[in-house]
Motif scaffolding. Structure first.
Motif, PDB file in Angstrom:
ATOM      1  N   GLU A 106      -2.628   8.252  -0.478  1.00 24.36           N
ATOM      2  CA  GLU A 106      -1.600   8.886   0.340  1.00 24.36           C
ATOM      3  C   GLU A 106      -0.586   7.887   0.874  1.00 24.36           C
ATOM      4  OE1 GLU A 106      -3.201  11.627   3.264  1.00 24.36           O
ATOM      5  OE2 GLU A 106      -2.926  13.083   1.646  1.00 24.36           O
ATOM      6  N   ARG A 107      -0.962   6.623   0.913  1.00 31.69           N
ATOM      7  CA  ARG A 107      -0.006   5.562   1.269  1.00 31.69           C
ATOM      8  C   ARG A 107      -0.379   4.328   0.472  1.00 31.69           C
ATOM      9  NH1 ARG A 107       0.021   4.068   7.287  1.00 31.69           N
ATOM     10  NH2 ARG A 107      -1.822   2.840   6.757  1.00 31.69           N
ATOM     11  N   HIS A 108       0.593   3.768  -0.198  1.00 32.20           N
ATOM     12  CA  HIS A 108       0.355   2.549  -0.952  1.00 32.20           C
ATOM     13  C   HIS A 108       0.380   1.350  -0.003  1.00 32.20           C
ATOM     14  CE1 HIS A 108       0.567   4.631  -4.765  1.00 32.20           C
ATOM     15  NE2 HIS A 108       1.664   5.247  -4.343  1.00 32.20           N
ATOM     16  N   GLY A 109      -0.398   0.335  -0.335  1.00 27.52           N
ATOM     17  CA  GLY A 109      -0.458  -0.827   0.517  1.00 27.52           C
ATOM     18  C   GLY A 109      -1.144  -1.985  -0.172  1.00 27.52           C
ATOM     19  N   PRO A 110      -1.207  -3.116   0.512  1.00 30.04           N
ATOM     20  CA  PRO A 110      -1.797  -4.318  -0.094  1.00 30.04           C
ATOM     21  C   PRO A 110      -3.248  -4.112  -0.487  1.00 30.04           C
ATOM     22  CG  PRO A 110      -1.483  -4.596   2.286  1.00 30.04           C
ATOM     23  CD  PRO A 110      -0.770  -3.345   1.907  1.00 30.04           C
ATOM     24  N   GLY A 111      -3.592  -4.605  -1.671  1.00 25.92           N
ATOM     25  CA  GLY A 111      -4.976  -4.579  -2.125  1.00 25.92           C
ATOM     26  C   GLY A 111      -5.434  -3.291  -2.774  1.00 25.92           C
ATOM     27  N   GLU A 112      -4.541  -2.295  -2.915  1.00 26.79           N
ATOM     28  CA  GLU A 112      -5.001  -1.001  -3.419  1.00 26.79           C
ATOM     29  C   GLU A 112      -5.484  -1.061  -4.865  1.00 26.79           C
ATOM     30  OE1 GLU A 112      -1.681   1.851  -5.067  1.00 26.79           O
ATOM     31  OE2 GLU A 112      -1.190   1.275  -3.025  1.00 26.79           O
ATOM     32  N   GLU A 113      -4.868  -1.890  -5.692  1.00 27.91           N
ATOM     33  CA  GLU A 113      -5.288  -1.954  -7.093  1.00 27.91           C
ATOM     34  C   GLU A 113      -6.707  -2.496  -7.219  1.00 27.91           C
ATOM     35  OE1 GLU A 113      -2.440  -4.064  -9.406  1.00 27.91           O
ATOM     36  OE2 GLU A 113      -0.834  -2.617  -9.044  1.00 27.91           O
ATOM     37  N   ALA A 114      -7.028  -3.500  -6.415  1.00 29.43           N
ATOM     38  CA  ALA A 114      -8.388  -4.052  -6.443  1.00 29.43           C
ATOM     39  C   ALA A 114      -9.398  -3.010  -5.978  1.00 29.43           C
ATOM     40  CB  ALA A 114      -8.463  -5.297  -5.562  1.00 29.43           C
ATOM     41  N   ILE A 115      -9.019  -2.218  -4.980  1.00 29.30           N
ATOM     42  CA  ILE A 115      -9.920  -1.166  -4.496  1.00 29.30           C
ATOM     43  C   ILE A 115     -10.126  -0.110  -5.565  1.00 29.30           C
ATOM     44  CG2 ILE A 115     -10.182   0.680  -2.785  1.00 29.30           C
ATOM     45  CD1 ILE A 115      -8.601  -1.158  -0.840  1.00 29.30           C
ATOM     46  N   MET A 116      -9.058   0.273  -6.245  1.00 27.49           N
ATOM     47  CA  MET A 116      -9.172   1.278  -7.308  1.00 27.49           C
ATOM     48  C   MET A 116     -10.121   0.817  -8.407  1.00 27.49           C
ATOM     49  SD  MET A 116      -5.358   2.897  -7.774  1.00 27.49           S
ATOM     50  CE  MET A 116      -5.932   4.057  -9.028  1.00 27.49           C
ATOM     51  N   ARG A 117     -10.117  -0.476  -8.692  1.00 32.25           N
ATOM     52  CA  ARG A 117     -11.007  -0.996  -9.734  1.00 32.25           C
ATOM     53  C   ARG A 117     -12.474  -0.921  -9.324  1.00 32.25           C
ATOM     54  NH1 ARG A 117      -6.742  -4.859 -10.377  1.00 32.25           N
ATOM     55  NH2 ARG A 117      -7.848  -6.372  -9.063  1.00 32.25           N
ATOM     56  N   ARG A 118     -12.738  -0.833  -8.024  1.00 35.37           N
ATOM     57  CA  ARG A 118     -14.114  -0.735  -7.542  1.00 35.37           C
ATOM     58  C   ARG A 118     -14.620   0.712  -7.510  1.00 35.37           C
ATOM     59  NH1 ARG A 118     -12.226  -4.805  -3.640  1.00 35.37           N
ATOM     60  NH2 ARG A 118     -12.171  -3.264  -1.955  1.00 35.37           N
ATOM     61  N   LEU A 119     -13.732   1.645  -7.819  1.00 35.95           N
ATOM     62  CA  LEU A 119     -14.081   3.063  -7.785  1.00 35.95           C
ATOM     63  C   LEU A 119     -14.031   3.655  -9.194  1.00 35.95           C
ATOM     64  CD1 LEU A 119     -11.933   4.074  -4.686  1.00 35.95           C
ATOM     65  CD2 LEU A 119     -14.436   4.012  -4.750  1.00 35.95           C
ATOM     66  N   PRO A 120     -14.807   4.698  -9.460  1.00 34.19           N
ATOM     67  CA  PRO A 120     -14.769   5.322 -10.789  1.00 34.19           C
ATOM     68  C   PRO A 120     -13.383   5.869 -11.103  1.00 34.19           C
ATOM     69  CG  PRO A 120     -16.669   6.079  -9.521  1.00 34.19           C
ATOM     70  CD  PRO A 120     -15.793   5.325  -8.572  1.00 34.19           C
ATOM     71  N   GLU A 121     -12.919   5.626 -12.301  1.00 33.67           N
ATOM     72  CA  GLU A 121     -11.584   6.074 -12.689  1.00 33.67           C
ATOM     73  C   GLU A 121     -11.458   7.589 -12.643  1.00 33.67           C
ATOM     74  OE1 GLU A 121      -8.683   5.760 -16.609  1.00 33.67           O
ATOM     75  OE2 GLU A 121     -10.103   4.135 -16.186  1.00 33.67           O
ATOM     76  N   ARG A 122     -12.565   8.276 -12.856  1.00 33.97           N
ATOM     77  CA  ARG A 122     -12.504   9.734 -12.905  1.00 33.97           C
ATOM     78  C   ARG A 122     -12.032  10.335 -11.579  1.00 33.97           C
ATOM     79  NH1 ARG A 122     -15.266  12.924 -10.115  1.00 33.97           N
ATOM     80  NH2 ARG A 122     -17.003  12.180  -8.870  1.00 33.97           N
ATOM     81  N   LEU A 123     -12.239   9.620 -10.466  1.00 29.35           N
ATOM     82  CA  LEU A 123     -11.814  10.138  -9.169  1.00 29.35           C
ATOM     83  C   LEU A 123     -10.298  10.312  -9.099  1.00 29.35           C
ATOM     84  CD1 LEU A 123     -14.056   8.077  -6.705  1.00 29.35           C
ATOM     85  CD2 LEU A 123     -14.352  10.453  -7.405  1.00 29.35           C
TER      86      LEU A 123
END
Length: 239
Positions: A214-231
């Motif tokens: 809902e809001r982009h910010g620092p570190g979001e890409e690294a967090i996304m990599r720690r979560l299942p892509e299907r989400l």
């Protein structure tokens, strides 16, 4: 009013924070690695202190700074988090972000809840120790009216600027100092600034077994990599 500066690594940081938050003023300025924020108790008085400090606009809500991750996770309504995040410790994948999910009925709104949802920022290190201490110190003042009937006392956390400020979040000390003096704050707790990307933390919203940013910010890409892509399958299909 004299502005006191103290490092978050100083052994007096937590006692100073608790003294400020229990005082009549009830709000302090905190430097996080990527952005400056305001902290206040999760009470009606804390809400009023932030409203006054920020000159809060209508329809704005306050998040919290997560201390006890078990208590934050316990706020989640049944089915509001995907099975990958069913255990409280699973939320550690989202360290460095705001985590938003439903905690009550969609018709419920308060200073901390919007349409039944609430968000908290999860960080680690000395900041987390500070948030835990504040949460424990105000546990006896927990206000269920703020959190859909939940007794939750993690500190309110919001950007350190005037509500709706066109300049956005405060990331540099000069602007933070001016804000603190203009709003008559007495305490700022400082830390080492992050190198590179700064700004407000990203917001990850979980609903119906899906996640959106809902809001982009620092570190979001690294967090996304720690979560299942299907989400993120649904939101990525519209990218």
């Amino acid at each position: 009013m004299k502005l006191r500066e103290i490092s978050i690594l100083d052994q007096e940081a937590i006692p100073a924070a608790l003294e400020a938050l229990h005082s009549k003023e009830g709000v302090l300025l905190l430097q996080m690695p990527a952005v400056f924020v305001l902290l206040a108790p999760a009470t009606q008085k804390g809400v009023e202190s932030l409203n006054q400090t920020k000159l809060r606009l209508p329809q704005k809500n306050y998040g919290t700074a997560i201390g006890d991750i078990q208590k934050f996770h316990a706020l989640a309504s049944p089915g509001s988090l995907p099975h990958e995040l069913q255990q409280a410790e699973d939320l550690n994948r989202l360290t460095g972000a705001f985590i938003r999910f439903a905690i009550g009925r969609s018709s419920f709104n308060s200073a901390t809840v919007r349409a039944g949802t609430h968000q908290g920022v999860l960080v680690d290190g000395p900041h987390r120790d500070l948030f835990k201490a504040v949460e424990q110190s105000f546990a006896h003042q927990a206000d269920p009216a703020l959190f859909c009937g939940h007794t939750f006392s993690a500190p309110l956390c919001t950007s350190a600027n005037l509500s709706g400020d066109s300049l956005g979040s405060i990331t540099d000390w000069d602007r933070a100092y001016r804000f603190a003096r203009q709003r008559h704050l007495s305490l700022v707790i400082r830390c080492e600034a992050a190198q590179g990307e700064n700004g407000s933390y990203p917001i990850f919203y979980f609903k119906d077994d899906q996640a959106t940013i809902e809001r982009h910010g620092p570190g979001e890409e690294a967090i996304m990599r720690r979560l299942p892509e299907r989400l993120f399958a649904e939101s990525l299909s519209f990218a």
